[in-house]
Design an enzyme around this catalytic site. Structure first.
Site, PDB file in Angstrom:
ATOM      1  N   LYS A   1       0.842  -1.202   0.000  1.00  0.00           N
ATOM      2  CA  LYS A   1       0.000   0.000   0.000  1.00  0.00           C
ATOM      3  C   LYS A   1       0.876   1.251   0.000  1.00  0.00           C
ATOM      4  O   LYS A   1       2.040   1.202   0.401  1.00  0.00           O
ATOM      5  CB  LYS A   1      -0.885   0.014   1.261  1.00  0.00           C
ATOM      6  CG  LYS A   1      -1.995  -1.019   1.294  1.00  0.00           C
ATOM      7  CD  LYS A   1      -2.788  -0.906   2.590  1.00  0.00           C
ATOM      8  CE  LYS A   1      -3.853  -1.992   2.731  1.00  0.00           C
ATOM      9  NZ  LYS A   1      -4.976  -1.851   1.800  1.00  0.00           N
TER      10      LYS A   1
ATOM     11  N   ARG B   1      -9.766 -11.998   2.452  1.00  0.00           N
ATOM     12  CA  ARG B   1     -10.584 -13.109   1.947  1.00  0.00           C
ATOM     13  C   ARG B   1      -9.827 -14.432   2.033  1.00  0.00           C
ATOM     14  O   ARG B   1     -10.426 -15.493   2.160  1.00  0.00           O
ATOM     15  CB  ARG B   1     -11.057 -12.803   0.523  1.00  0.00           C
ATOM     16  CG  ARG B   1      -9.975 -12.694  -0.502  1.00  0.00           C
ATOM     17  CD  ARG B   1     -10.430 -11.968  -1.765  1.00  0.00           C
ATOM     18  NE  ARG B   1     -10.535 -10.526  -1.551  1.00  0.00           N
ATOM     19  CZ  ARG B   1     -10.929  -9.658  -2.488  1.00  0.00           C
ATOM     20  NH1 ARG B   1     -11.281 -10.089  -3.685  1.00  0.00           N
ATOM     21  NH2 ARG B   1     -10.995  -8.375  -2.220  1.00  0.00           N
TER      22      ARG B   1
HETATM   23  N1  BES Z   1      -7.951  -4.041   4.675  1.00  0.00           N
HETATM   24  C1  BES Z   1      -8.183  -3.680   3.326  1.00  0.00           C
HETATM   25  C2  BES Z   1      -9.522  -2.995   3.108  1.00  0.00           C
HETATM   26  C3  BES Z   1      -9.724  -1.655   3.766  1.00  0.00           C
HETATM   27  C4  BES Z   1      -9.483  -0.495   3.064  1.00  0.00           C
HETATM   28  C5  BES Z   1     -10.199  -1.564   5.058  1.00  0.00           C
HETATM   29  C6  BES Z   1      -9.680   0.740   3.667  1.00  0.00           C
HETATM   30  C7  BES Z   1     -10.399  -0.329   5.657  1.00  0.00           C
HETATM   31  C8  BES Z   1     -10.143   0.824   4.966  1.00  0.00           C
HETATM   32  C9  BES Z   1      -8.138  -4.919   2.448  1.00  0.00           C
HETATM   33  O1  BES Z   1      -7.294  -5.934   2.877  1.00  0.00           O
HETATM   34  C10 BES Z   1      -7.666  -4.496   1.107  1.00  0.00           C
HETATM   35  O2  BES Z   1      -6.552  -4.083   1.000  1.00  0.00           O
HETATM   36  N2  BES Z   1      -8.533  -4.604   0.114  1.00  0.00           N
HETATM   37  C11 BES Z   1      -8.201  -4.246  -1.223  1.00  0.00           C
HETATM   38  C12 BES Z   1      -8.711  -5.336  -2.139  1.00  0.00           C
HETATM   39  C13 BES Z   1      -8.189  -5.241  -3.547  1.00  0.00           C
HETATM   40  C14 BES Z   1      -6.698  -5.450  -3.569  1.00  0.00           C
HETATM   41  C15 BES Z   1      -8.880  -6.293  -4.385  1.00  0.00           C
HETATM   42  C16 BES Z   1      -8.882  -2.906  -1.520  1.00  0.00           C
HETATM   43  O3  BES Z   1      -9.973  -2.656  -1.025  1.00  0.00           O
HETATM   44  O4  BES Z   1      -8.259  -2.112  -2.225  1.00  0.00           O
HETATM   45 MN    MN Z   2      -5.301  -5.688   2.208  1.00  0.00          MN
END
Ligand code: BES
Ligand code: MN
Ligand code: ZN
Length: 491
Positions: free
Chosen positions: A270, A344
């Site tokens: 990230k 997931r």
């Molecule tokens: N933990 C994050 C989702 C999240 C984002 C929670 C902002 C709280 C605030 C999750 O693990 C994630 O990174 N999801 C990705 C999925 C994508 C890579 C398919 C996302 O939402 O960008």
């Molecule tokens: Mn994530």
């Protein structure tokens, strides 16, 4: 904060603060009217002067008053009588609590507002107490000088018949505080092993059965998707299994929580802005632990299984890679195309485990997708399910608890988004669209025929900014919904 009940006349309640609600657009009534007489018409005069309108969350502190036993009085706007509901009463008490907890005091008394036939006194009391916990608790766990302290005692002035409601409010308030604390703890202190230690303390105090699965046991249980996420981190993973056996030979409800104690994204790293709050990525697991504590303390006559999947998602030489194919506990294969879609993966194994433990119904809670926040914003959880009747039940529990969840569709064609060329499925939806739903479609592959509800709490679990009713940080969302769901589970 102790929670007590007192029935004596308001003017005789000894307290550092006495908090009283004022309705908008109607004459003084109930508690306010009763006090007005003792205060020589002070409240009437404030109204006439236009200083106290009773608008939602309007706060009027009055110092150095005489004629009543309380040292200070605070008037809190209730808004229009016709618009009051559970959530507005939470806000009412929370606004007062936020102001009153800015300086340390011993005892706050709150006159339970007479909200009329729309809401019964039991519900009103629980809403006010929940709000007070929300407003009085602090995210500043590591400040050298404590800036917010709940009063030692919150005394609710109401009918003596509400003792049982008070007990429930106290148990739920402490549980919500626990969830918030776990979310707010820094990730250097809260990681899978230390989360497990906290769960051990909860289990010891409540009599819940606790099993902590370490890496060896996870391997033996074929939890390869969870282990793959954990591999990039120096911190070993844990799977926590809590059992409350209150329902004899009746069916078991399983609560499953995502517990990523820090989500860096892994090799799909990230950015700083995306990563900065990612200690909140264990809010689902925190809600499950907190709800299990409350369910045990309330001795609810239901069988409940709590499963918490705890990992840290980090990049390293050992981290899982894009293109890796994993074999989950239920035998299905997963192509990893983004290591940031880790929630997931760990839930796949945790859900399959709950199914194998013979749970008759499943609810999972997860800070799963940013896409859910794009769809629904901050304060609303996305609800996705394979069973309409079960999702109705979860929705009604949320409504009764004053928390917001909203259904998103699960049409069969969404399954195509997670088709893989090389494995049974891939771990991303492959496009920016319907990201919350493609994640849910992925989870659905691991619940078999069991009725299941997925709550994506990425929005409501974390408050980016403070507002009039709470500080920024963890919110403790959906703990009360889960307790309510357990109460109505066999009904
Ligand atoms: N933990 C994050 C989702 C999240 C984002 C929670 C902002 C709280 C605030 C999750 O693990 C994630 O990174 N999801 C990705 C999925 C994508 C890579 C398919 C996302 O939402 O960008
Ligand atoms: Mn994530
Ligand atoms: Zn995550």
């Amino acid at each position: 904060m102790r929670l007590t009940l007192q029935t004596s006349p308001l003017a005789k309640v000894a307290a550092d603060w006495l908090a009283v609600g004022i309705w908008e657009n109607e004459p003084l009534a109930g508690a306010a009217l009763e006090l007005d007489a003792k205060l020589g018409g002070l409240l009437s005069r404030l109204r006439e002067a236009g200083d106290v309108a009773g608008k939602v969350r309007e706060l009027t502190p009055l110092y150095q008053i005489s004629g009543i036993a309380a040292k200070r009085l605070i008037l809190i706007g209730l808004g229009l009588r016709g618009k009051v509901d559970f959530a507005s009463l939470v806000g009412f008490a929370a606004a007062a609590a936020k102001m009153l907890s800015a300086k340390p005091v011993q005892r706050v008394a709150l006159a339970l507002p007479d909200v009329g036939p729309a809401i019964d006194a039991d519900t009103a009391l629980r809403a006010c107490a929940a709000g007070f916990y929300q407003g009085a608790s602090s995210a500043g766990l590591r400040k050298s000088t404590i800036e917010r302290t709940p009063p030692e005692e919150l005394c609710i002035v109401a009918s003596a018949s509400l003792q049982e409601s008070l007990r429930r409010a106290w148990i739920e308030g402490r549980a919500t505080d626990l969830a918030r604390e776990l979310v707010n703890l820094p990730p250097c202190d809260l990681y899978p092993e230390t989360f497990a230690e906290r769960a051990r303390v909860v289990a010891l105090k409540t009599g819940l059965e606790l099993q902590i699965l370490d890496e060896q046991q996870l391997l033996a249980e074929r939890m390869n998707a969870l282990l793959a996420v954990a591999r990039g981190s120096e911190r070993p993973p844990r799977l926590l299994v809590l059992r409350h056996r209150g329902g004899g030979d009746k069916p078991t409800l399983a609560l499953v929580g995502k517990g990523v104690t820090f989500d860096s994204g892994g090799l799909s790293l990230k950015t700083t802005d995306q990563m900065v709050d990612m200690k909140c990525d264990m809010a689902g697991a925190a809600a499950v632990l907190a709800a299990m504590q409350a369910i045990a303390e309330l001795q609810l006559p239901v069988n409940v299984l709590g499963v918490m999947a705890l990992v840290e998602n980090m990049p390293s030489g050992k981290a899982m890679k894009l293109g890796d194919v994993l074999k989950a506990r239920n035998g299905k294969t997963i192509e990893v195309l983004n290591t940031d879609a880790e929630g997931r993966l760990i839930l796949a194994d945790a859900l399959a485990y709950a199914v194998d433990q013979k749970a008759s119904h499943l609810v999972d809670l997860a800070t799963l997708t940013g896409a859910c926040m794009v769809a629904l914003g901050y304060d609303v959880a996305g609800l996705m399910s394979n069973d309409d009747a079960w999702s109705q039940k979860v929705l009604s529990a949320a409504q009764a608890a004053g928390e917001k969840a909203w259904p998103l569709p699960m049409f069969p064609h969404y399954r195509e988004m997670i088709k893989s060329d090389v494995a049974d499925m891939k771990n991303t939806g492959g496009s920016r669209y319907a990201g919350a739903i493609s994640a849910a479609k992925f989870l659905e592959e691991f619940v078999g025929e069991t009725p299941w509800v997925h709550l994506d709490i990425a929005g409501p679990s974390w408050a980016e900014k403070e507002n009039a009713t709470r500080e920024a940080g963890g919110t403790g969302c959906f703990v009360r919904t889960l307790v309510e769901l357990v109460r109505i589970f066999y009904g």
